[in-house]
Scaffold this motif. Structure first.
Motif, PDB file in Angstrom:
ATOM      1  N   GLU A  32       0.965  -1.100   0.030  1.00 13.79           N
ATOM      2  CA  GLU A  32      -0.063  -0.018   0.002  1.00 13.79           C
ATOM      3  C   GLU A  32       0.870   1.413  -0.079  1.00 13.79           C
ATOM      4  O   GLU A  32       0.511   2.253  -0.784  1.00 13.79           O
ATOM      5  N   ILE A  33       1.791   1.230   0.807  1.00 11.77           N
ATOM      6  CA  ILE A  33       2.853   2.527   0.658  1.00 11.77           C
ATOM      7  C   ILE A  33       3.356   2.556  -0.608  1.00 11.77           C
ATOM      8  O   ILE A  33       3.526   3.666  -1.003  1.00 11.77           O
ATOM      9  N   LYS A  34       3.771   1.600  -1.177  1.00 13.41           N
ATOM     10  CA  LYS A  34       4.457   1.447  -2.638  1.00 13.41           C
ATOM     11  C   LYS A  34       3.439   2.172  -3.715  1.00 13.41           C
ATOM     12  O   LYS A  34       3.783   2.986  -4.133  1.00 13.41           O
TER      13      LYS A  34
END
Length: 86
Positions: free
Chosen positions: A4-6
């Motif tokens: 999700e951060i990517k």
């Protein structure tokens, strides 16, 4: 969580790229540069077109028309016979 951060970083980078590109494209500085470039190209074209040599027309009466006497007589092409001869 790392996935999700990517994706969030990808979205932020793409949004930042679109924002900065649009900001530069619609800026007054870019509009002035593009207008000057167009004006400069127009001046170059006008100057170059004044120096072009004009060629004399030598194409008068070049085409000779030939009258055909036998319009009804046409050569028959035997395409299928060519394929039959192996």
């Amino acid at each position: 969580m790392l996935k999700e951060i990517k994706y969030l970083i990808f979205i932020i980078v793409i949004a930042l790229f679109i924002f900065l590109t649009g900001r530069y494209y619609f800026s007054d500085e870019n509009k002035k540069k593009s207008y000057r470039s167009y004006k400069n190209n127009d001046e170059k074209i006008k100057l170059y077109s004044k120096n072009l040599p004009v060629l004399e027309n030598d194409t008068d009466n070049v085409i000779e028309y030939v009258k055909q006497t036998n319009k009804k007589k046409k050569k028959k092409f035997n395409f299928w016979k060519l394929l039959e001869n192996d």
